[in-house]
Design a protein around this motif. Structure first.
Motif, mmCIF file in Angstrom:
data_model
loop_
_atom_site.group_PDB
_atom_site.id
_atom_site.type_symbol
_atom_site.label_atom_id
_atom_site.label_comp_id
_atom_site.label_asym_id
_atom_site.label_seq_id
_atom_site.Cartn_x
_atom_site.Cartn_y
_atom_site.Cartn_z
ATOM 1 N N SER A 193 0.517 -1.128 -0.038
ATOM 2 C CA SER A 193 0.080 -0.067 0.027
ATOM 3 C C SER A 193 0.787 1.228 0.218
ATOM 4 C CB SER A 193 -0.984 -0.013 1.340
ATOM 5 O OG SER A 193 -0.433 -0.121 2.233
ATOM 6 N N TYR A 194 0.652 2.444 -0.462
ATOM 7 C CA TYR A 194 0.726 3.672 -0.417
ATOM 8 C C TYR A 194 1.882 3.651 -1.927
ATOM 9 C CZ TYR A 194 -1.363 6.078 2.746
ATOM 10 O OH TYR A 194 -2.828 6.599 4.008
ATOM 11 N N HIS A 195 2.345 2.601 -2.678
ATOM 12 C CA HIS A 195 3.216 2.181 -3.485
ATOM 13 C C HIS A 195 2.709 1.785 -4.790
ATOM 14 C CE1 HIS A 195 5.749 2.557 0.312
ATOM 15 N NE2 HIS A 195 6.772 2.429 -0.306
ATOM 16 N N ASP A 196 2.084 2.057 -5.079
ATOM 17 C CA ASP A 196 1.135 2.651 -6.760
ATOM 18 C C ASP A 196 2.269 2.595 -7.877
ATOM 19 O OD1 ASP A 196 -1.101 0.666 -4.928
ATOM 20 O OD2 ASP A 196 -2.444 2.356 -4.873
ATOM 21 N N ARG A 197 2.345 3.548 -7.707
ATOM 22 C CA ARG A 197 2.971 4.140 -9.302
ATOM 23 C C ARG A 197 4.453 3.060 -9.113
ATOM 24 N NH1 ARG A 197 5.109 10.137 -6.502
ATOM 25 N NH2 ARG A 197 6.854 9.181 -7.916
ATOM 26 N N PRO A 198 4.318 2.773 -10.807
ATOM 27 C CA PRO A 198 5.201 2.549 -11.085
ATOM 28 C C PRO A 198 6.557 2.120 -11.782
ATOM 29 C CG PRO A 198 3.347 2.349 -12.383
ATOM 30 C CD PRO A 198 3.107 3.664 -11.712
ATOM 31 N N ASP A 199 6.614 3.667 -11.172
ATOM 32 C CA ASP A 199 8.097 3.932 -10.594
ATOM 33 C C ASP A 199 8.931 4.042 -9.581
ATOM 34 O OD1 ASP A 199 6.311 6.121 -9.770
ATOM 35 O OD2 ASP A 199 8.216 7.733 -10.435
ATOM 36 N N ARG A 200 8.256 3.444 -8.306
ATOM 37 C CA ARG A 200 8.390 3.370 -7.310
ATOM 38 C C ARG A 200 9.381 1.596 -7.366
ATOM 39 N NH1 ARG A 200 8.564 6.778 -3.995
ATOM 40 N NH2 ARG A 200 6.696 8.277 -3.495
ATOM 41 N N TRP A 201 8.802 1.054 -8.717
ATOM 42 C CA TRP A 201 9.981 -0.427 -8.382
ATOM 43 C C TRP A 201 10.600 -0.370 -9.710
ATOM 44 C CZ3 TRP A 201 7.351 -4.090 -5.049
ATOM 45 C CH2 TRP A 201 5.861 -3.265 -4.392
ATOM 46 N N ALA A 202 12.072 0.228 -8.952
ATOM 47 C CA ALA A 202 13.080 0.646 -9.523
ATOM 48 C C ALA A 202 13.904 -0.591 -9.887
ATOM 49 C CB ALA A 202 13.758 1.570 -8.846
ATOM 50 N N GLY A 203 12.755 -1.483 -11.265
ATOM 51 C CA GLY A 203 14.310 -2.068 -11.170
ATOM 52 C C GLY A 203 13.937 -3.492 -11.205
ATOM 53 N N GLU A 204 14.893 -4.827 -11.045
ATOM 54 C CA GLU A 204 15.179 -5.689 -9.929
ATOM 55 C C GLU A 204 15.102 -5.488 -8.763
ATOM 56 O OE1 GLU A 204 16.979 -10.410 -10.449
ATOM 57 O OE2 GLU A 204 17.392 -8.497 -12.484
ATOM 58 N N GLN A 205 14.435 -6.253 -7.660
ATOM 59 C CA GLN A 205 14.481 -6.177 -6.750
ATOM 60 C C GLN A 205 15.057 -4.801 -5.685
ATOM 61 O OE1 GLN A 205 17.581 -10.048 -5.893
ATOM 62 N NE2 GLN A 205 16.089 -10.221 -4.388
ATOM 63 N N ARG A 206 13.952 -3.981 -6.499
ATOM 64 C CA ARG A 206 14.419 -2.695 -6.131
ATOM 65 C C ARG A 206 12.952 -1.750 -5.738
ATOM 66 N NH1 ARG A 206 18.818 -4.440 -5.826
ATOM 67 N NH2 ARG A 206 20.546 -3.110 -6.315
ATOM 68 N N LEU A 207 12.771 -0.550 -5.263
ATOM 69 C CA LEU A 207 11.554 -0.697 -4.063
ATOM 70 C C LEU A 207 12.078 0.984 -4.162
ATOM 71 C CD1 LEU A 207 8.875 -0.122 -3.677
ATOM 72 C CD2 LEU A 207 8.731 -1.209 -1.578
ATOM 73 N N ARG A 208 11.304 2.255 -4.647
ATOM 74 C CA ARG A 208 11.961 3.191 -4.011
ATOM 75 C C ARG A 208 10.463 3.716 -2.757
ATOM 76 N NH1 ARG A 208 15.467 6.847 -5.574
ATOM 77 N NH2 ARG A 208 15.783 5.591 -7.704
ATOM 78 N N SER A 209 11.073 3.467 -1.890
ATOM 79 C CA SER A 209 9.918 4.413 -0.812
ATOM 80 C C SER A 209 9.461 5.241 -0.741
ATOM 81 C CB SER A 209 10.244 3.596 0.538
ATOM 82 O OG SER A 209 10.972 4.241 1.500
ATOM 83 N N VAL A 210 8.068 5.782 0.061
ATOM 84 C CA VAL A 210 7.693 6.971 0.147
ATOM 85 C C VAL A 210 8.244 7.409 0.917
ATOM 86 C CG1 VAL A 210 5.429 5.889 -0.779
ATOM 87 C CG2 VAL A 210 5.805 6.082 1.572
ATOM 88 N N ALA A 211 8.484 8.669 0.827
ATOM 89 C CA ALA A 211 9.035 10.064 1.592
ATOM 90 C C ALA A 211 8.345 10.101 3.039
ATOM 91 C CB ALA A 211 9.433 11.467 0.960
ATOM 92 N N ARG A 212 6.950 10.004 3.051
ATOM 93 C CA ARG A 212 6.449 9.952 4.145
ATOM 94 C C ARG A 212 5.834 8.996 4.814
ATOM 95 N NH1 ARG A 212 9.755 11.310 7.450
ATOM 96 N NH2 ARG A 212 8.135 12.345 9.214
ATOM 97 N N GLY A 213 4.810 9.090 6.089
ATOM 98 C CA GLY A 213 3.498 7.969 5.729
ATOM 99 C C GLY A 213 4.364 6.840 6.549
ATOM 100 N N GLN A 214 3.398 5.950 7.262
ATOM 101 C CA GLN A 214 3.623 5.624 8.743
ATOM 102 C C GLN A 214 3.605 3.385 8.343
ATOM 103 O OE1 GLN A 214 2.801 6.799 12.468
ATOM 104 N NE2 GLN A 214 1.772 8.436 11.824
ATOM 105 N N GLU A 215 2.767 3.408 7.810
ATOM 106 C CA GLU A 215 1.793 2.337 7.724
ATOM 107 C C GLU A 215 2.093 1.334 5.976
ATOM 108 O OE1 GLU A 215 2.310 0.970 10.585
ATOM 109 O OE2 GLU A 215 1.693 2.278 11.512
ATOM 110 N N PHE A 216 2.914 0.351 5.849
ATOM 111 C CA PHE A 216 2.792 0.324 4.487
ATOM 112 C C PHE A 216 2.302 -1.277 4.349
ATOM 113 C CE2 PHE A 216 6.358 3.006 4.724
ATOM 114 C CZ PHE A 216 5.288 4.009 4.024
ATOM 115 N N VAL A 217 1.037 -2.209 4.640
ATOM 116 C CA VAL A 217 0.381 -3.438 4.102
ATOM 117 C C VAL A 217 1.093 -3.906 3.061
ATOM 118 C CG1 VAL A 217 -1.634 -4.277 5.065
ATOM 119 C CG2 VAL A 217 -1.407 -1.996 5.823
#
Length: 240
Positions: A193-217
């Protein structure tokens, strides 16, 4: 079943800097108290660490938001409220789900990075609007001392902080920055959750986490791979 990546503790905005790694062990510094608190950093033996991490803005006498609260009997109490609690409720988080707590850390001379420092397996949810149990007040949990909002909720169950700062608990990739994570194989694009944008999934085994926020499900359903990963993470935390 759900795994919740739950951001907690000091960072550049809350507190002023990363929590420390001391003698090979991550020491998560609770954020400064914004509401009711009966606990100082000195009460937790964190006065010197707090003063150093905050560059003197907070010291042993400052009140802190002692949450999550890890008890000597191996249980953890974690309070959530407001939009973050609404998100957890909307995602169906409840008994049997597991919070994996992470935060910003730095070892002396090292780089700031995100790492996992503890877990909570949910056995009980306590809606504080229905009444605050005396035992929560006795523990001095900040959400029990004063209501933070109408949906104030305590999650309780077995939990522990990490006995070591192993590489397996580090989320940030070796070359950084902190928000760029090495994600486990089972965590697929769109699966957090909160990571729906495709550009956050930055290639193989990479994830660009959101700058703010507390609970990612992450709803893992009945999948075995996430459960095996979680078992390894709990083993790293407990040293077993």
């Amino acid at each position: 079943m759900r795994i919740i990546f739950s951001r907690k503790g000091f960072d550049s905005a809350a507190g002023g800097g990363p929590s420390p790694i001391v003698d090979g062990r991550p020491i998560s510094l609770p954020i400064p108290a914004g509401a009711a608190s009966a606990t100082t950093y000195g009460d937790l033996g964190l006065g010197d660490h707090c003063a150093r991490a905050s560059k003197g803005r907070h010291d042993a006498e400052a009140l802190c938001h002692h949450d999550p609260m890890f008890l000597p009997d191996g249980r953890c109490l974690f309070g959530q409220v407001g939009a973050a609690q609404t998100h957890l409720a909307n995602q169906g988080v409840g008994v049997g789900d597991v919070f994996v707590f992470f935060g910003l850390f730095r070892e002396e001379g090292g780089d700031p990075h995100h790492r996992i420092f503890g877990f909570l397996e949910v056995e009980e949810l306590i809606a504080l609007a229905d009444g605050v149990p005396d035992w929560l007040v006795d523990h001095g949990h900040p959400h029990a001392l004063a209501m933070h909002g109408k949906n104030d909720t305590i999650y309780a169950g077995p939990g522990q902080t990490a006995v070591r700062a192993s590489d397996a608990l580090r989320l940030t990739i070796p070359e950084g920055p902190p928000s760029l994570w090495r994600r486990p194989d089972w965590l697929k694009p769109g699966g957090l959750s909160y990571h729906d944008r495709p550009d956050r999934w930055a290639g193989e085994q990479r994830l660009r986490s959101v700058a703010r926020g507390q609970e990612f499900v992450a709803d893992i359903g009945r999948r075995q791979a996430p459960r095996e990963w979680l078992a390894r993470i709990r083993g790293e935390i407990t040293g077993s």
